[in-house]
Design a protein around this motif. Structure first.
Motif, PDB file in Angstrom:
ATOM      1  N   VAL A 141      52.521  42.428  54.616  1.00 27.57           N
ATOM      2  CA  VAL A 141      51.731  42.236  53.395  1.00 27.57           C
ATOM      3  C   VAL A 141      50.259  42.077  53.768  1.00 27.57           C
ATOM      4  O   VAL A 141      49.923  41.734  54.899  1.00 27.57           O
ATOM      5  N   HIS A 142      49.402  42.331  52.802  1.00 26.47           N
ATOM      6  CA  HIS A 142      47.971  42.160  53.046  1.00 26.47           C
ATOM      7  C   HIS A 142      47.551  40.795  52.553  1.00 26.47           C
ATOM      8  O   HIS A 142      47.985  40.357  51.490  1.00 26.47           O
ATOM      9  N   LYS A 143      46.709  40.134  53.314  1.00 24.88           N
ATOM     10  CA  LYS A 143      46.236  38.821  52.893  1.00 24.88           C
ATOM     11  C   LYS A 143      45.508  38.969  51.559  1.00 24.88           C
ATOM     12  O   LYS A 143      44.657  39.837  51.408  1.00 24.88           O
ATOM     13  N   ASP A 144      45.870  38.119  50.616  1.00 19.85           N
ATOM     14  CA  ASP A 144      45.262  38.266  49.295  1.00 19.85           C
ATOM     15  C   ASP A 144      44.172  37.229  49.063  1.00 19.85           C
ATOM     16  O   ASP A 144      43.690  37.071  47.948  1.00 19.85           O
ATOM     17  N   GLY A 145      43.813  36.488  50.116  1.00 19.95           N
ATOM     18  CA  GLY A 145      42.739  35.519  49.982  1.00 19.95           C
ATOM     19  C   GLY A 145      43.203  34.184  49.435  1.00 19.95           C
ATOM     20  O   GLY A 145      42.416  33.258  49.305  1.00 19.95           O
ATOM     21  N   ALA A 146      44.470  34.058  49.112  1.00 16.53           N
ATOM     22  CA  ALA A 146      44.964  32.798  48.550  1.00 16.53           C
ATOM     23  C   ALA A 146      45.461  31.848  49.642  1.00 16.53           C
ATOM     24  O   ALA A 146      46.089  30.843  49.354  1.00 16.53           O
ATOM     25  N   GLY A 147      45.191  32.173  50.899  1.00  9.08           N
ATOM     26  CA  GLY A 147      45.537  31.286  52.006  1.00  9.08           C
ATOM     27  C   GLY A 147      47.029  31.073  52.133  1.00  9.08           C
ATOM     28  O   GLY A 147      47.807  32.025  52.046  1.00  9.08           O
ATOM     29  N   VAL A 148      47.399  29.809  52.298  1.00  7.98           N
ATOM     30  CA  VAL A 148      48.780  29.494  52.642  1.00  7.98           C
ATOM     31  C   VAL A 148      49.748  29.733  51.468  1.00  7.98           C
ATOM     32  O   VAL A 148      50.943  29.791  51.646  1.00  7.98           O
ATOM     33  N   LEU A 158      36.768  50.544  41.058  1.00 10.84           N
ATOM     34  CA  LEU A 158      37.836  49.857  41.781  1.00 10.84           C
ATOM     35  C   LEU A 158      37.588  48.351  41.733  1.00 10.84           C
ATOM     36  O   LEU A 158      36.439  47.910  41.706  1.00 10.84           O
ATOM     37  N   ASP A 159      38.671  47.566  41.785  1.00 12.24           N
ATOM     38  CA  ASP A 159      38.462  46.118  41.816  1.00 12.24           C
ATOM     39  C   ASP A 159      38.315  45.645  43.265  1.00 12.24           C
ATOM     40  O   ASP A 159      38.456  46.421  44.214  1.00 12.24           O
ATOM     41  N   GLU A 160      38.039  44.382  43.403  1.00 14.48           N
ATOM     42  CA  GLU A 160      37.752  43.843  44.721  1.00 14.48           C
ATOM     43  C   GLU A 160      38.906  44.056  45.712  1.00 14.48           C
ATOM     44  O   GLU A 160      38.721  44.410  46.868  1.00 14.48           O
ATOM     45  N   ARG A 161      40.129  43.840  45.212  1.00 14.40           N
ATOM     46  CA  ARG A 161      41.311  43.986  46.039  1.00 14.40           C
ATOM     47  C   ARG A 161      41.441  45.421  46.551  1.00 14.40           C
ATOM     48  O   ARG A 161      41.748  45.649  47.724  1.00 14.40           O
ATOM     49  N   GLN A 162      41.179  46.353  45.678  1.00 11.09           N
ATOM     50  CA  GLN A 162      41.272  47.748  46.089  1.00 11.09           C
ATOM     51  C   GLN A 162      40.200  48.089  47.125  1.00 11.09           C
ATOM     52  O   GLN A 162      40.455  48.781  48.100  1.00 11.09           O
ATOM     53  N   TRP A 163      39.000  47.550  46.900  1.00 14.26           N
ATOM     54  CA  TRP A 163      37.941  47.803  47.886  1.00 14.26           C
ATOM     55  C   TRP A 163      38.262  47.170  49.229  1.00 14.26           C
ATOM     56  O   TRP A 163      38.006  47.746  50.280  1.00 14.26           O
ATOM     57  N   ARG A 164      38.852  45.983  49.197  1.00 18.39           N
ATOM     58  CA  ARG A 164      39.260  45.358  50.472  1.00 18.39           C
ATOM     59  C   ARG A 164      40.211  46.279  51.218  1.00 18.39           C
ATOM     60  O   ARG A 164      40.129  46.438  52.431  1.00 18.39           O
ATOM     61  N   GLY A 165      41.130  46.858  50.453  1.00 20.68           N
ATOM     62  CA  GLY A 165      42.083  47.805  51.047  1.00 20.68           C
ATOM     63  C   GLY A 165      41.376  49.002  51.656  1.00 20.68           C
ATOM     64  O   GLY A 165      41.729  49.464  52.741  1.00 20.68           O
ATOM     65  N   VAL A 166      40.353  49.493  50.962  1.00 19.54           N
ATOM     66  CA  VAL A 166      39.599  50.640  51.467  1.00 19.54           C
ATOM     67  C   VAL A 166      38.942  50.283  52.806  1.00 19.54           C
ATOM     68  O   VAL A 166      39.084  50.994  53.813  1.00 19.54           O
TER      69      VAL A 166
END
Ligand code: ADP
Ligand code: ZN
Length: 520
Positions: free
Chosen positions: A210-217, A458-466
């Motif tokens: 999975v990709h880290k979604d920034g929500a930490g633990v 694109l939203d932030e999550r999509q850009w992170r993926g890019v």
């Protein structure tokens, strides 16, 4: 030979039959042949030298780098009536002398020795006076300079062959891609040994990335919610991370314990004991934990940070599900992990060759993480083992990922990196692309750039993926000198000029708005 191997297996070890290639290996070594055995963790390597040692006359000498493992094995062997002992730094002089005496008088079936002890002139001449059934070299990958467990003393083990060419040798490891395998054979003078390569597939393990979604633990807690009351291991990158994650899990009511090399030895050993003996302990650990841990019912292994290589990942995850029951592997990673690991490698002490090799291994792991292919097929492929794919027990098989044509997004991203001077990390670049007027954006006047707001589709999550996939693919790289600022690479040009199309793995369940996969 009064008994055959199968009788011994049943009578002494209480197993009904051999597993995999055990029978052939035992027969080959008992007949005096050399062997190189590659078998995954939990495959049953120990019997491959224990049985031939019992079948042949004399004492089997086992070279092992792990003191704890030696003690466990000897303990287990004694319980079933095998005359076993070990020699390592934990014994005092009197106890060691007693073991040596037993060796000389033929009172031992198996003797475990640390390599540095074995290689002393004194011990080698002692062996001249003993009757030796075989030499077993456990964790043979320690001979490889490129592996993560390199032990210089292993290089000198060729002395065994030189001094006692007629005594069979068996080298065993759970970690070996084709180049490492060649290196082991060469370094241990086992080129003519018969190789036994078992399948590395562990069908009961479910792979998930999975990709880290920034929500930490939180993300980890969601995963752990599916494993309430079960034993498992959570691997983290650093000691600090281990402490922090263990605390957060404890705060969430999970029986989590930390383990890393920087802890007080007694506390650490205590935590390990609890993990082995109690039910449902979650061990949060660095990779210092696990080698030689034989706990059959580990139900999950989670990585909250990126491991260093596919071999390392395979070995760490191999500790799950040794009882053959279903177990789940979970790996979460993000752009930050890549930057951290690359920085660590590049700023490390190692020579240029070694750095290149480590970066290459990291790239291979990133390729695995981003792959849309069956994980099992990708993983086994790395070990040179063909697999048809569609295993039905990995995330990519269970929930096939979508991909989308990211050529245009990639051009925007690269252009933004270039216009901002190749001095910023993904967070700021995404703000510029999406037109988020932060203080930093204003400070640098980035709202005046031509790339300002061009990425608002694109939203932030999509850009992170890019960005993550651009770094993973080597189209962008992290500048180690500048806190992981992203900069262009030799691969950027063709993408910027629209000469190279890029397909990206979708972050969300749905492909980004307004974009359809053109296939290919
Ligand atoms: P490895 O060293 O390859 O990680 P081990 O030798 O420790 O594996 O064996 C792993 C587990 O499998 C042990 O619990 C062992 O008792 C069990 N085992 C090994 N061979 C057999 C067999 N033929 N039948 C049943 N269990 C076995
Ligand atoms: Zn699969």
């Amino acid at each position: 030979m009064s008994e055959n191997a199968l009788d011994l297996l049943r009578r002494i070890f209480g197993h009904t039959g051999f597993r995999g290639e055990q029978a052939q290996i035992v027969e080959h070594v008992a007949d005096g042949g050399d062997a190189l055995v590659l078998m995954p963790t939990g495959g049953g390597k120990s019997l491959c030298y224990q049985l031939p040692a019992l079948l042949r006359e004399g004492c089997g000498l086992v070279v092992s780098p792990l003191i704890a493992l030696m003690q466990d094995q000897v303990e287990a062997l004694r319980q079933v009536g095998v005359r076993a002992a070990y020699l390592n730094s934990t014994l005092d002089a009197a106890a060691a002398a007693q073991v040596e005496q037993q060796l000389l008088t033929g009172e031992l079936d198996l003797l475990y020795v640390a390599p540095e002890r074995l290689l002393t002139g004194r011990f080698l001449s002692l062996l001249d006076r003993a009757r030796i059934a075989l030499f077993a070299i456990d964790e043979a990958h320690c001979v490889s300079q490129w592996g993560h467990d390199f032990r210089p003393e292993y290089r000198q083990l060729t002395v065994l062959h030189e001094r006692w060419p007629d005594i069979p040798r068996i080298a065993l490891t759970a970690t070996a891609d084709a180049p490492t395998r060649r290196e082991i054979a060469e370094r241990l003078a086992l080129e003519d040994a018969r190789q036994f390569v078992s399948s590395f597939d562990r069908p009961n393990l479910r792979y998930r990335v999975v990709h880290k979604d920034g929500a930490g633990v939180r993300q980890l807690l969601d995963f752990l919610a599916g494993h309430r009351g079960e034993s498992g291991i959570v691997y983290a990158f650093s000691r600090k991370r281990v402490e922090a994650v263990a605390e957060q899990l404890q705060a969430a009511g999970i029986k989590a314990l930390p383990y890393h090399a920087g802890m007080d030895a007694k506390l650490r050993a205590g935590n390990q004991r609890r993990f082995l003996q109690e039910d449902g302990v979650v061990m949060v650990a660095t990779i210092a934990f696990g080698m030689g841990i034989d706990k059959p019912d580990v139900r999950f292994v989670a990585h909250v940070d990126l491991p260093k290589s596919i071999e390392g990942y395979y070995q760490e995850t191999g500790r799950a599900g040794r009882d053959g029951e279903p177990a789940e592997l979970w790996l979460s990673y993000g752009l930050g992990d890549m930057v951290n690991l690359r920085t660590m490698i590049q700023q490390g002490e190692a020579g240029e060759d070694r750095k290149r090799l480590e970066l290459g291994k990291l790239d291979a792991l990133l390729g695995y993480c981003e792959s849309t292919q069956c994980r099992r097929q990708a993983l086994l492929g790395w070990f040179g083992e063909p697999h048809a794919g569609a295993c039905g027990n990995c995330d990519n098989c269970l929930e096939p990922p979508r991909s989308w044509d990211g050529t245009e997004a990639a051009r925007k991203a690269l252009s933004c990196v270039y216009r901002t001077g190749q001095r910023f990390g993904a967070g700021h670049l995404i703000d510029v692309l999406r037109g988020i007027a932060t203080d930093k954006v204003k400070q640098y006047g980035h709202e005046r750039l031509s790339t300002w707001t061009i990425g608002s589709d694109l939203d932030e999550r999509q850009w992170r993926g890019v960005f993550r996939q651009l770094v993973a693919g080597g189209v962008l790289e992290a500048d180690v000198e500048h806190h992981g600022a992203l900069r262009l690479t030799a691969l950027s040009g063709p993408v910027l000029r629209g000469e190279r199309a890029l397909m990206f793995r979708s972050e969300a369940a749905k492909p980004p708005r307004g974009r359809k996969s053109r296939g290919g």
